[in-house]
Each structure stands twice: as structure tokens, then as C-alpha cells.
Design an enzyme around this catalytic site. Structure first.
Site, PDB file in Angstrom:
ATOM      1  N   CYS A  43      11.018  56.458  13.313  1.00  0.00           N
ATOM      2  CA  CYS A  43       9.940  57.346  13.757  1.00  0.00           C
ATOM      3  C   CYS A  43       8.667  56.563  14.052  1.00  0.00           C
ATOM      4  O   CYS A  43       8.058  56.709  15.110  1.00  0.00           O
ATOM      5  CB  CYS A  43       9.681  58.417  12.707  1.00  0.00           C
ATOM      6  SG  CYS A  43       8.257  59.441  13.110  1.00  0.00           S
ATOM      7  N   CYS A  48       9.232  58.619  17.289  1.00  0.00           N
ATOM      8  CA  CYS A  48       8.210  59.661  17.482  1.00  0.00           C
ATOM      9  C   CYS A  48       6.817  59.126  17.797  1.00  0.00           C
ATOM     10  O   CYS A  48       6.169  59.593  18.734  1.00  0.00           O
ATOM     11  CB  CYS A  48       8.071  60.525  16.230  1.00  0.00           C
ATOM     12  SG  CYS A  48       9.562  60.747  15.281  1.00  0.00           S
ATOM     13  N   LYS A  51       6.482  56.920  21.066  1.00  0.00           N
ATOM     14  CA  LYS A  51       6.850  57.814  22.168  1.00  0.00           C
ATOM     15  C   LYS A  51       5.716  58.784  22.497  1.00  0.00           C
ATOM     16  O   LYS A  51       5.354  58.979  23.650  1.00  0.00           O
ATOM     17  CB  LYS A  51       8.137  58.557  21.781  1.00  0.00           C
ATOM     18  CG  LYS A  51       8.679  59.547  22.738  1.00  0.00           C
ATOM     19  CD  LYS A  51       8.409  61.019  22.458  1.00  0.00           C
ATOM     20  CE  LYS A  51       8.144  61.498  21.111  1.00  0.00           C
ATOM     21  NZ  LYS A  51       9.143  62.319  20.488  1.00  0.00           N
ATOM     22  N   TYR A 179      16.977  65.362  23.605  1.00  0.00           N
ATOM     23  CA  TYR A 179      15.571  65.104  23.299  1.00  0.00           C
ATOM     24  C   TYR A 179      15.071  63.835  23.996  1.00  0.00           C
ATOM     25  O   TYR A 179      14.084  63.831  24.721  1.00  0.00           O
ATOM     26  CB  TYR A 179      15.404  64.864  21.795  1.00  0.00           C
ATOM     27  CG  TYR A 179      15.364  66.087  20.935  1.00  0.00           C
ATOM     28  CD1 TYR A 179      14.148  66.586  20.494  1.00  0.00           C
ATOM     29  CD2 TYR A 179      16.524  66.721  20.515  1.00  0.00           C
ATOM     30  CE1 TYR A 179      14.084  67.689  19.660  1.00  0.00           C
ATOM     31  CE2 TYR A 179      16.476  67.824  19.684  1.00  0.00           C
ATOM     32  CZ  TYR A 179      15.259  68.300  19.257  1.00  0.00           C
ATOM     33  OH  TYR A 179      15.200  69.380  18.440  1.00  0.00           O
ATOM     34  N   GLU A 183      12.407  63.466  27.134  1.00  0.00           N
ATOM     35  CA  GLU A 183      11.075  62.936  26.822  1.00  0.00           C
ATOM     36  C   GLU A 183      10.800  61.674  27.657  1.00  0.00           C
ATOM     37  O   GLU A 183       9.742  61.542  28.277  1.00  0.00           O
ATOM     38  CB  GLU A 183      10.966  62.653  25.324  1.00  0.00           C
ATOM     39  CG  GLU A 183      10.982  63.954  24.523  1.00  0.00           C
ATOM     40  CD  GLU A 183      10.863  63.772  23.023  1.00  0.00           C
ATOM     41  OE1 GLU A 183      11.095  62.654  22.527  1.00  0.00           O
ATOM     42  OE2 GLU A 183      10.521  64.758  22.336  1.00  0.00           O
ATOM     43  N   HIS A 437      -9.367  84.939  23.399  1.00  0.00           N
ATOM     44  CA  HIS A 437      -9.411  84.813  24.843  1.00  0.00           C
ATOM     45  C   HIS A 437     -10.494  83.831  25.276  1.00  0.00           C
ATOM     46  O   HIS A 437     -11.575  83.838  24.691  1.00  0.00           O
ATOM     47  CB  HIS A 437      -9.701  86.201  25.432  1.00  0.00           C
ATOM     48  CG  HIS A 437      -9.615  86.234  26.919  1.00  0.00           C
ATOM     49  ND1 HIS A 437      -8.421  86.101  27.590  1.00  0.00           N
ATOM     50  CD2 HIS A 437     -10.589  86.377  27.852  1.00  0.00           C
ATOM     51  CE1 HIS A 437      -8.667  86.177  28.899  1.00  0.00           C
ATOM     52  NE2 HIS A 437      -9.965  86.337  29.073  1.00  0.00           N
ATOM     53  N   GLU A 442      -2.917  83.133  23.197  1.00  0.00           N
ATOM     54  CA  GLU A 442      -3.127  84.585  23.073  1.00  0.00           C
ATOM     55  C   GLU A 442      -1.901  85.361  23.578  1.00  0.00           C
ATOM     56  O   GLU A 442      -1.681  86.510  23.197  1.00  0.00           O
ATOM     57  CB  GLU A 442      -4.389  85.038  23.802  1.00  0.00           C
ATOM     58  CG  GLU A 442      -4.317  84.975  25.316  1.00  0.00           C
ATOM     59  CD  GLU A 442      -5.609  85.464  25.982  1.00  0.00           C
ATOM     60  OE1 GLU A 442      -6.101  86.527  25.591  1.00  0.00           O
ATOM     61  OE2 GLU A 442      -6.109  84.773  26.887  1.00  0.00           O
TER      62      GLU A 442
HETATM   63  P1  NDP Z   1      20.622  64.637  21.567  1.00  0.00           P
HETATM   64  O1  NDP Z   1      21.650  65.058  20.601  1.00  0.00           O
HETATM   65  O2  NDP Z   1      19.375  65.404  21.675  1.00  0.00           O
HETATM   66  O3  NDP Z   1      21.257  64.619  23.019  1.00  0.00           O
HETATM   67  C1  NDP Z   1      22.379  63.834  23.307  1.00  0.00           C
HETATM   68  C2  NDP Z   1      22.722  63.994  24.761  1.00  0.00           C
HETATM   69  O4  NDP Z   1      23.736  63.057  25.086  1.00  0.00           O
HETATM   70  C3  NDP Z   1      23.262  65.368  25.105  1.00  0.00           C
HETATM   71  O5  NDP Z   1      22.833  65.697  26.392  1.00  0.00           O
HETATM   72  C4  NDP Z   1      24.777  65.180  25.047  1.00  0.00           C
HETATM   73  O6  NDP Z   1      25.468  65.972  25.964  1.00  0.00           O
HETATM   74  C5  NDP Z   1      24.922  63.727  25.486  1.00  0.00           C
HETATM   75  N1  NDP Z   1      26.023  63.031  24.831  1.00  0.00           N
HETATM   76  C6  NDP Z   1      26.335  63.049  23.530  1.00  0.00           C
HETATM   77  N2  NDP Z   1      27.395  62.256  23.283  1.00  0.00           N
HETATM   78  C7  NDP Z   1      27.739  61.722  24.450  1.00  0.00           C
HETATM   79  C8  NDP Z   1      28.766  60.822  24.874  1.00  0.00           C
HETATM   80  N3  NDP Z   1      29.661  60.328  24.001  1.00  0.00           N
HETATM   81  N4  NDP Z   1      28.847  60.486  26.183  1.00  0.00           N
HETATM   82  C9  NDP Z   1      27.981  61.004  27.076  1.00  0.00           C
HETATM   83  N5  NDP Z   1      27.007  61.852  26.734  1.00  0.00           N
HETATM   84  C10 NDP Z   1      26.880  62.208  25.447  1.00  0.00           C
HETATM   85  O7  NDP Z   1      20.385  63.087  21.253  1.00  0.00           O
HETATM   86  P2  NDP Z   1      19.200  62.095  21.584  1.00  0.00           P
HETATM   87  O8  NDP Z   1      19.833  60.766  21.686  1.00  0.00           O
HETATM   88  O9  NDP Z   1      18.377  62.591  22.716  1.00  0.00           O
HETATM   89  O10 NDP Z   1      18.316  62.162  20.262  1.00  0.00           O
HETATM   90  C11 NDP Z   1      18.910  61.915  18.995  1.00  0.00           C
HETATM   91  C12 NDP Z   1      18.300  62.795  17.949  1.00  0.00           C
HETATM   92  O11 NDP Z   1      17.006  62.322  17.646  1.00  0.00           O
HETATM   93  C13 NDP Z   1      18.123  64.237  18.363  1.00  0.00           C
HETATM   94  O12 NDP Z   1      19.232  65.008  18.019  1.00  0.00           O
HETATM   95  C14 NDP Z   1      16.892  64.674  17.634  1.00  0.00           C
HETATM   96  O13 NDP Z   1      17.258  65.314  16.461  1.00  0.00           O
HETATM   97  C15 NDP Z   1      16.148  63.398  17.344  1.00  0.00           C
HETATM   98  N6  NDP Z   1      14.938  63.322  18.170  1.00  0.00           N
HETATM   99  C16 NDP Z   1      13.961  64.257  17.986  1.00  0.00           C
HETATM  100  C17 NDP Z   1      12.834  64.248  18.759  1.00  0.00           C
HETATM  101  C18 NDP Z   1      11.791  65.290  18.553  1.00  0.00           C
HETATM  102  O14 NDP Z   1      11.777  65.917  17.519  1.00  0.00           O
HETATM  103  N7  NDP Z   1      10.919  65.530  19.523  1.00  0.00           N
HETATM  104  C19 NDP Z   1      12.625  63.222  19.778  1.00  0.00           C
HETATM  105  C20 NDP Z   1      13.712  62.309  19.912  1.00  0.00           C
HETATM  106  C21 NDP Z   1      14.823  62.362  19.129  1.00  0.00           C
HETATM  107  P3  NDP Z   1      25.901  67.510  25.738  1.00  0.00           P
HETATM  108  O15 NDP Z   1      24.868  68.141  24.841  1.00  0.00           O
HETATM  109  O16 NDP Z   1      25.897  68.093  27.087  1.00  0.00           O
HETATM  110  O17 NDP Z   1      27.226  67.450  25.099  1.00  0.00           O
END
Ligand code: NDP
Length: 448
Positions: A43, A48, A51, A179, A183, A437, A442
Site C-alpha cells: 500500500c 494505494c 497510485k 481495480y 486506475e 446546496h 446533496e
Molecule cells: P482485480 O481482481 O480487481 O481484477 C483482476 C482483473 O484481471 C479482472 O478483470 C479479471 O477478469 C482479470 N483476470 C483475473 N485473472 C486473470 C487471468 N488468469 N488471466 C486474465 N485475466 C485475469 O485485481 P487487480 O489486479 O486489479 O487488483 C488486485 C486487488 O488489489 C483487488 O482485488 C483489490 O482488492 C486491490 N486493490 C484495491 C484498490 C482500491 O481499493 N482502490 C486499488 C488497487 C488494488 P474477470 O473479472 O473478467 O474475470
């Protein structure tokens, strides 16, 4: 306890491990924490915090354009220097890393800057070969980006490297639509890169309310981001000019300057000695009970390594609960209901509670209210971007069971509204509150 070197040995000084170490020490425990990289964890060091700072930096691109409509003389072409932003962000990361280290030290936690692996229920081995013993071991090692297994994948980067780039790519393909993908798509796009997102399914941000993520998709496409759905990697070729050509199912190959994988995160348990010590893992994640205890009585785990909810504030709560329970004589369990979350996309989105479809499935009778509006600032700026707020209520009681938003500053607004949702307030109670407002927030008390 006297037979062990420590009351508690923590592996990993990220959000969960740092909180657990500090609080356990404050409760009087003798604590050591081993960290192989930098105190602060994903993080603070490569997640976080940096980023969010990049997002602030990227937002100026639109702000500078909009400023003209508000009477400011801004040149058509403003210069942006990536290295200045990057280095200032990394400097801030160093500062927070220092603050985390200092907090641990002032609480009397021994920081061991080495990798540690588990050798038994009460023992660990450090990278230099030293053995340490502890009454309890806490695994808080987090997770790392998953990289798909396809030829040429080694040419891609992950979010880890994105913070250290020498230069921004002209064209970037981001794999995944969760996510991190959304982002970073916002960051790269605002900073001038052409962005293509490819995902294996047709969904972006699965788990978020459909109307909200549809709005993000629509706005992203309007801004010029490209999407390739139902696309699986076949191979990634690196040309002599350094460009990367991504071959994928269902689409023509795409040639870019950089490929970034944002396809989920994998718990950092490989080679940690956990299974040999009898700890049960599931898809690499440590399986724990509601006291954060693994299948081994003296080994516990918190944070992303447990793959429950991969969010920093949740890891911190788990670390706090663990320390209070076992060292503070204050048994605590984490409540996983109504956890607010946000995606710092461009524009950001945020949500708490059940989506409309989840609520329909679970409750049967629901009422849905929404507000679809163009924020005042966007109107004057001539920016055709609409915000959308959606409130999902129990059809019988009127209790708000979900709140979902996309638009400027919604993470800030949702954090406050989430308190009301968590407290079980109703739509009528929101409506009882006089609107403030003119604000965007709101709309929360004016929903139809
Ligand atoms: P996410 O789980 O958010 O998204 C993963 C993405 O990759 C999805 O679109 C998924 O597709 C795809 N995917 C998963 N496995 C595969 C694979 N084997 N091959 C191809 N595509 C795949 O993961 P992130 O990496 O974006 O982030 C990891 C975690 O970090 C998040 O779950 C979140 O909890 C945390 N995070 C939180 C943030 C915040 O609070 N703002 C910011 C950044 C990270 P599909 O869903 O279509 O299956």
C-alpha cells in the site's frame, strides 16, 4: 513464553503486519518483525499511496483544460515532466516508509531487514541462517501481481514497475479490467498515453454495481480508451524496434510500447515453509478462522495473504483485532459487512453494501433510487460527463442496503455516507436531512 526468543514474530511489515506488531508491543509483548523489502508494504511502497499521488498529478491534465472556461489563460499545450512527478512521489513514499519504521521502533518492535521463512509451529529461519523462536507467528506477507502464463509475458510490466518508469509509453495495453487496470488506465490516459484495456470476459470491475461500471465504461470510451473484451493472451512478441505485439483470442493483434498486467494478485506464500509446518493453504492463501488462526495453533495470518478482502483498511483491522485478542485481553473479530470500497478511476467510483442485483437475489423485494446528473463544474467546463448515484433499499423496511456512486470525489462522499449505511439508516432518514446546496453530495438526500 520465556522459552521463546519472542512472544510474537511477524513476517511482513505491510499494513496488517505493522499494525499487529505495534499494537502487540504496546500491549507489552516482545515482538520482532521481519521484512525482506521495505517497511510499509504494498500500500505504502507500491500501491494505494503512490497510485493516489499519481492520480492527483494526472488530474491536472483535465483541470488545466477546464481552467480556460473559468477564465484562466492556460497555453493550449502545457508541458508535463513525468520524472518530476515520479521522483516527488517516490520521495513521499520514502518519507512514509521512514515514519512507519520510526513508529515500530518507538514501540520497541525489533525490525529485522531479512526474509524469514517458517520452519515449524514456533520457529522461523532468517535469510542469514539464524533461527528464531516465538510463541506465536503472524504471517502478513501480502500478495504480488499475477502474470499470465503465456509466451513473451516477461516483456510486460506490473503495477510494481509502473512507479519507476523512465518514460511514459506512447501506447500501453493493460491486461485485466479490475481495480488496478482501471486506475492506471486513467493515469496513463491523462498523462498522454493511448490506452487499450483487454480482458478475458466482457466485464470491467466485476462485483461493482452494473449501472455504475457501465457508466465508467461509457465515459472511458468517450475519452478515447479502447477495450478488447473476451480476449485471452496468446503470445506477446517483442520487435526489433522494442515495440510489443500482443496476440489475443477474438481480436486482431495490437502493437504497443508497453504491456502492463493487472490480472489479480497472488498470496506471497511460495517457499515460505507454511505447508511443511502444517498450515493449510487454499490457492496459495492461508486459511484462517475468525480469530485469524491458521490450521496450526500458533500460526496466524492477516491481510492479503489470507485472500479475504484485499484492502488495506481491512488488513489493518485484522492486525489490530489479532493483537487486541491475544495481547490486549480484548477479544475482537472483524466485521466484514458493509465495507466501503472505491476505484480511483477517472472519474472515480465507490460503493458500499449490496449491488442492485445482489439485493434482488437476497431480499426479493427492493426499491432502487438514483440520481443521474451533470456536476455543476462539468457543466461550466463544457465537459459532458455525468455522475450517477444509486441507492438500493430493502423493499419492506426502507433500510439502505447498498449505495453506489460514480463521479467527481465520490470516494470522499461515500466514506461519510457509508457510516449511515452501516448504521442501518433508511431512505426516509436520508430525506429528512436538509440538502447542503450546492454540492454533489446533496443528491444523496434528493434521490428519486
Ligand atoms: P482485480 O481482481 O480487481 O481484477 C483482476 C482483473 O484481471 C479482472 O478483470 C479479471 O477478469 C482479470 N483476470 C483475473 N485473472 C486473470 C487471468 N488468469 N488471466 C486474465 N485475466 C485475469 O485485481 P487487480 O489486479 O486489479 O487488483 C488486485 C486487488 O488489489 C483487488 O482485488 C483489490 O482488492 C486491490 N486493490 C484495491 C484498490 C482500491 O481499493 N482502490 C486499488 C488497487 C488494488 P474477470 O473479472 O473478467 O474475470
Amino acid at each position: 513464553m520465556a522459552d521463546y526468543d519472542y512472544d510474537l514474530f511477524v513476517i511482513g511489515a505491510g499494513s496488517g503486519g505493522t499494525r499487529a506488531s505495534r499494537v502487540a508491543a504496546a500491549h507489552g509483548a516482545k515482538v520482532a518483525v521481519a521484512e525482506e523489502y521495505r517497511v510499509g508494504g504494498a500500500c505504502v511502497i507500491r500501491g494505494c499511496v503512490p497510485k493516489k499521488l499519481l492520480i492527483y498529478g494526472a488530474h491536472f491534465a483535465e483541470d488545466l483544460k477546464d481552467a480556460k472556461r473559468f477564465g484562466w489563460q492556460v497555453p493550449d499545450q502545457c508541458d508535463f515532466d513525468w520524472k518530476t512527478l515520479r521522483d516527488n512521489v517516490l520521495e513521499e513514499v520514502d518519507r512514509i516508509n521512514g515514519a512507519y519504521t520510526q513508529t515500530l521502533e518507538t514501540h520497541g518492535v525489533e525490525i529485522i531487514h531479512q526474509r524469514a521463512t517458517v520452519t515449524g509451529p514456533n520457529s522461523v529461519r532468517l535469510a542469514d541462517g539464524t533461527e528464531k523462536t516465538a510463541a506465536r507467528i503472524l504471517i502478513a506477507v501480502g500478495a504480488h501481481p499475477a502474470v499470465p502464463d503465456c509466451p513473451g509475458a516477461e516483456h510486460g510490466i506490473t503495477s510494481n514497475e509502473a512507479f519507476h518508469l523512465d518514460a511514459l509509453p506512447k501506447r500501453i495495453l493493460i491486461a485485466g479490467a479490475g481495480y488496478i487496470a482501471n486506475e492506471f488506465a486513467g493515469i496513463f490516459h491523462q498523462l498522454g498515453s493511448h490506452v487499450t484495456i483487454m480482458n478475458r470476459t466482457q466485464d470491467i470491475l466485476r462485483g461493482y454495481d452494473l449501472s455504475i461500471r457501465d457508466r465508467l465504461l461509457q465515459i472511458s470510451m468517450m475519452k478515447g480508451l479502447e477495450f478488447k473484451f473476451d480476449a485471452n493472451f496468446e503470445r506477446l512478441d517483442k520487435g526489433e524496434d522494442g515495440c510489443l505485439t500482443v496476440h489475443m483470442s477474438n481480436h486482431e493483434p495490437v502493437t504497443v510500447d508497453m504491456v502492463m498486467f493487472a490480472t489479480g494478485r497472488v498470496p506471497n506464500t511460495e517457499g515460505l515453509g507454511l505447508e511443511e509446518a502444517g498450515v493449510t493453504l487454499e490457492k496459495g492463501a492461508v486459511v484462517v478462522d475468525d480469530q485469524n488462526r491458521s490450521s496450526v495453533e500458533s500460526i496466524f495470518a492477516v491481510g492479503d495473504v489470507t485472500n479475504r478482502v484485499q484492502l488495506t483498511p481491512v488488513a489493518i483491522r485484522e492486525g489490530q483485532a489479532f493483537a487486541d485478542t491475544f495481547y490486549g485481553d480484548k477479544p475482537t473479530t472483524v466485521d466484514y459487512t458493509n465495507i466501503p470500497a472505491a476505484v480511483f478511476s477517472h472519474p472515480p467510483m465507490a460503493g458500499v453494501g449490496m449491488t442492485e442485483s445482489e439485493a434482488k437475489q437476497k431480499l426479493g423485494s427492493i426499491r432502487v433510487y438514483s440520481s443521474d446528473f451533470r456536476p455543476m463544474k462539468n457543466v461550466l467546463a463544457g465537459r459532458n460527463e455525468r455522475a450517477l448515484y444509486k441507492m438500493v433499499c430493502d423493499g419492506e423496511t426502507g433500510r439502505i442496503v447498498g449505495l453506489h456512486m460514480i463521479g467527481p470525489d465520490v470516494p470522499e462522499i461515500l466514506q461519510a455516507a457509508a457510516i449511515a449505511v452501516k448504521a442501518g439508516l433508511t431512505k426516509a432518514q436520508f430525506d429528512d436531512t436538509v440538502a447542503l446546496h450546492p454540492t454533489m453530495a446533496e443528491e444523496l438526500v434528493l434521490m428519486k
